[in-house]
Write an enzyme that holds these catalytic residues in place. Structure first.
Site, PDB file in Angstrom:
ATOM      1  N   LYS A 296       0.851  -1.190   0.000  1.00  0.00           N
ATOM      2  CA  LYS A 296       0.000   0.000   0.000  1.00  0.00           C
ATOM      3  C   LYS A 296       0.883   1.236   0.000  1.00  0.00           C
ATOM      4  CE  LYS A 296      -4.480   0.867   0.039  1.00  0.00           C
ATOM      5  NZ  LYS A 296      -5.491   0.084  -0.707  1.00  0.00           N
TER       6      LYS A 296
ATOM      7  N   ASN B 117     -18.331   5.212  -6.719  1.00  0.00           N
ATOM      8  CA  ASN B 117     -18.053   4.187  -7.717  1.00  0.00           C
ATOM      9  C   ASN B 117     -18.545   2.814  -7.277  1.00  0.00           C
ATOM     10  OD1 ASN B 117     -15.854   1.941  -8.599  1.00  0.00           O
ATOM     11  ND2 ASN B 117     -16.223   3.369 -10.270  1.00  0.00           N
TER      12      ASN B 117
END
Length: 426
Positions: A112, A227
């Site tokens: 990440k 989204n």
């Protein structure tokens, strides 16, 4: 101990991730030595990024890339931009990505990245300079066979295009597989845009089959109409459910007869506020948190973390919850819901459609071939359906006295530990 541990060990998000790891390790009978290995990232990179603002002034930002575990394959995980990004958050998210890719059964580890910046305060040119310099700063630590970033909060396919181009210049070849969720013109898939919402809808569909007699005619509320929420609503509607409520930061809309989802999407995209929807006998409220308590069969929290808590858990009426967002249910609330007979499809499983589609994109980039979106979504459907049922069956067989999340984490951690043993790492 990792030499950078002081940067992240006191972060509450990191501490939550470690607590979940310890719980899974206890169920699996893993030693404290194994936990100590797994709780630290294999590598944490910090980057200083200095850009020249449009007003001529220089500003410096910090960015990080955490590479948690590579036993199952190259590191995989998004890069986020935000004023509240911390090393601890980045490390915790990389750990969760390790478990997510493991559970998904794809050959990735967990990574990440994040940059501490307010992206809304930067012009497009400034964002491009920031993005290129960040990726140049981590270029020696990433690559198609090493670490494959993707979009996350406040990053998108355009950001990935800048990363791809900058990295390709540095290495001297077209490194198509260095990032995923690229624009279609640069080897990406449109299906990647819909994949997280599609996967969330898919796991809700499969949970409904196993828990409440199927999806047809069931009512759905979706908290968060970005989204993920938009595409979850779209596909659940196509598969026979009745989406009766959706929300965004402006509030929520509710029609017990069912919303016109295409109209709701049009209103959201053209006005920016779903509460501008006026069709049918719709109720409009400015308090989006009320949506969570509506009388529905299925709830999809797809906005932010910690929205189902001990304060509102006793008012939750849904029998199936599919976590499109990361960490929307607190541990205290999950315990109460489990005891009430509610099935929660955990985020580590429910929202893994994005990373699974990223693997589909990456693997085909590596082979130099192209998939249609129909082929990609068909493959995603088969992979996630198989994975959901595998986790569900393992949960009912071995871990039924705990919430489904416990089984998901145990399966994921166990697979990583087995890979580490096979490789001779432990």
């Amino acid at each position: 101990m990792n030499e950078y541990a002081s940067l992240y060990e006191n972060d509450p998000v990191y501490q939550m991730a470690v607590k979940q790891l310890r719980e899974s390790a206890s169920l699996l009978g893993l030693s404290d030595e194994i936990v100590e290995i797994l709780r630290h990232p294999e590598k944490l990179v910090q980057v200083k990024i200095t850009i020249r603002r449009d007003n001529g002034k220089l500003e410096t930002y910090l960015g990080w890339r955490s590479q948690h575990n590579s036993a199952l394959g190259p590191y995989k995980g998004g890069v986020r931009y935000g004023e509240d990004v911390t090393p601890g958050e980045v490390v915790a998210l990389s750990m969760w990505m390790t478990w997510k890719t493991s559970l998904a059964g794809i050959p990735y580890g967990g990574g990440k990245g994040g940059v501490r910046v307010n992206p809304k305060a930067l012009s497009q040119r400034e964002l491009e300079e920031l993005s290129r310099k960040f990726f140049a700063g981590i270029a020696k630590d990433v690559g198609p066979e090493v670490d494959i970033p993707a979009p996350d909060v406040y990053t998108n396919p355009q950001t990935m295009a800048w990363y791809f181009d900058e990295y390709s210049k540095i290495v001297g070849y077209q490194a198509w597989g260095v990032v995923t969720a690229k624009p279609v013109e640069l080897g990406g898939l449109y299906a990647r845009v819909v994949s997280t919402g599609y996967g969330t809808a898919l796991t809700a569909r499969e949970a409904a089959k196993r828990w409440i007699g199927g999806l047809a005619g069931k009512t759905v509320a979706i908290h968060g109409f970005g989204n993920v929420g938009i595409y979850a609503a779209k596909y659940l509607t196509e598969w026979g459910a009745r989406v009766v409520a959706v929300s965004d930061s402006s509030g929520y809309i509710y029609d017990p007869n069912g919303l016109d989802i295409e109209e709701a999407i049009r209103v959201k995209e053209t006005t920016g506020k779903v509460t501008n929807y006026k069709k049918g006998d719709v109720k409009v409220s400015g308090n989006h948190m009320e949506l969570l308590e509506l009388p529905v069969d299925i709830l999809v929290p797809a906005a932010t973390q910690d929205v189902i808590t001990k304060e509102n858990v006793n008012r939750i009426k849904a029998k199936v919850i599919a976590e499109g967002a990361n960490g929307p249910t607190t541990p205290e609330a999950e315990k109460v819901l489990y005891e009430k007979g509610v099935i929660i499809v955990p985020d580590i499983l429910a929202n893994s459609g994005g990373v699974t589609m990223s693997w589909i994109e990456w693997s085909h980039n590596k082979m130099g071939c192209w998939l249609t979106d129909e082929e990609a979504l068909s493959r995603l459907d088969k992979m996630m359906t198989l994975n959901f049922n595998r986790v569900y069956d393992e949960w009912r067989k071995r871990f039924s006295e705990y919430p489904m999340r416990t089984a998901a984490y145990a399966i994921a951690v166990d697979r990583v530990v087995k890979a580490m043993k096979l490789r001779g790492w432990i």
